[in-house]
Design a protein around this motif. Structure first.
Motif, short mmCIF file in Angstrom:
data_model
loop_
_atom_site.label_atom_id
_atom_site.label_comp_id
_atom_site.label_asym_id
_atom_site.label_seq_id
_atom_site.Cartn_x
_atom_site.Cartn_y
_atom_site.Cartn_z
N TRP A 32 0.76 -1.24 -0.10
CA TRP A 32 0.04 -0.02 0.02
C TRP A 32 0.92 1.21 0.05
CZ3 TRP A 32 -4.70 0.89 -1.48
CH2 TRP A 32 -5.65 -0.30 -1.59
N VAL A 33 2.06 1.38 0.68
CA VAL A 33 2.96 2.37 0.76
C VAL A 33 3.40 2.87 -0.74
CG1 VAL A 33 5.28 3.35 1.63
CG2 VAL A 33 3.57 2.23 3.25
N VAL A 34 3.68 1.44 -1.26
CA VAL A 34 4.42 1.59 -2.79
C VAL A 34 3.42 2.10 -3.44
CG1 VAL A 34 5.38 0.32 -4.57
CG2 VAL A 34 6.34 -0.03 -2.33
N LEU A 35 2.18 1.77 -3.62
CA LEU A 35 1.12 2.10 -4.46
C LEU A 35 0.81 3.51 -4.16
CD1 LEU A 35 -1.20 1.05 -6.59
CD2 LEU A 35 -2.48 0.47 -4.64
N THR A 36 0.58 3.92 -2.88
CA THR A 36 0.32 5.32 -2.65
C THR A 36 1.27 6.13 -3.09
OG1 THR A 36 -0.93 4.56 -0.66
CG2 THR A 36 -0.32 6.87 -0.73
N ALA A 37 2.69 5.89 -2.89
CA ALA A 37 3.90 6.75 -3.69
C ALA A 37 3.71 6.69 -5.01
CB ALA A 37 4.87 6.16 -3.09
#
Length: 98
Positions: free
Chosen positions: A53-58
């Protein structure tokens, strides 16, 4: 990959950590229990979802910034053209009175 294989390869790291941190050596009775807990910890993937989720949001934030930069550049160009037209043209000409 089995957990025992991972633990076997990590044993030198555990020995180094124990000497650096001055942790007393576990008894022979406690050692299998500690390795079992470590094996369970290494096999869990709960944090992987958070990382996804962090990578997707970034990535979404990066795309938003890139598209905003492109839109801003185009908007400045259009506004410059409109400004030039309005400064160079009389009000009568714009209104169609001439």
């Amino acid at each position: 990959m089995s957990g025992g294989c991972v633990l076997h390869r990590m044993q030198p790291l555990f020995l180094w950590l124990r000497t650096m941190c001055h942790v007393p050596c576990a008894t022979e009775k406690e050692r299998p229990h500690m390795f079992h807990k470590l094996e369970i910890f290494l096999s869990k993937e709960d944090g992987a979802v958070t990382v996804d989720w962090v990578v997707l949001t970034a990535a979404v934030c990066g795309l938003a910034i890139a598209s905003f930069a492109a839109i801003q550049q185009g908007g400045e160009s259009v506004s410059g053209n409109v400004e030039t037209y309005l400064l160079d043209t009389s009000v009568e000409e714009i209104a169609g009175l001439e």
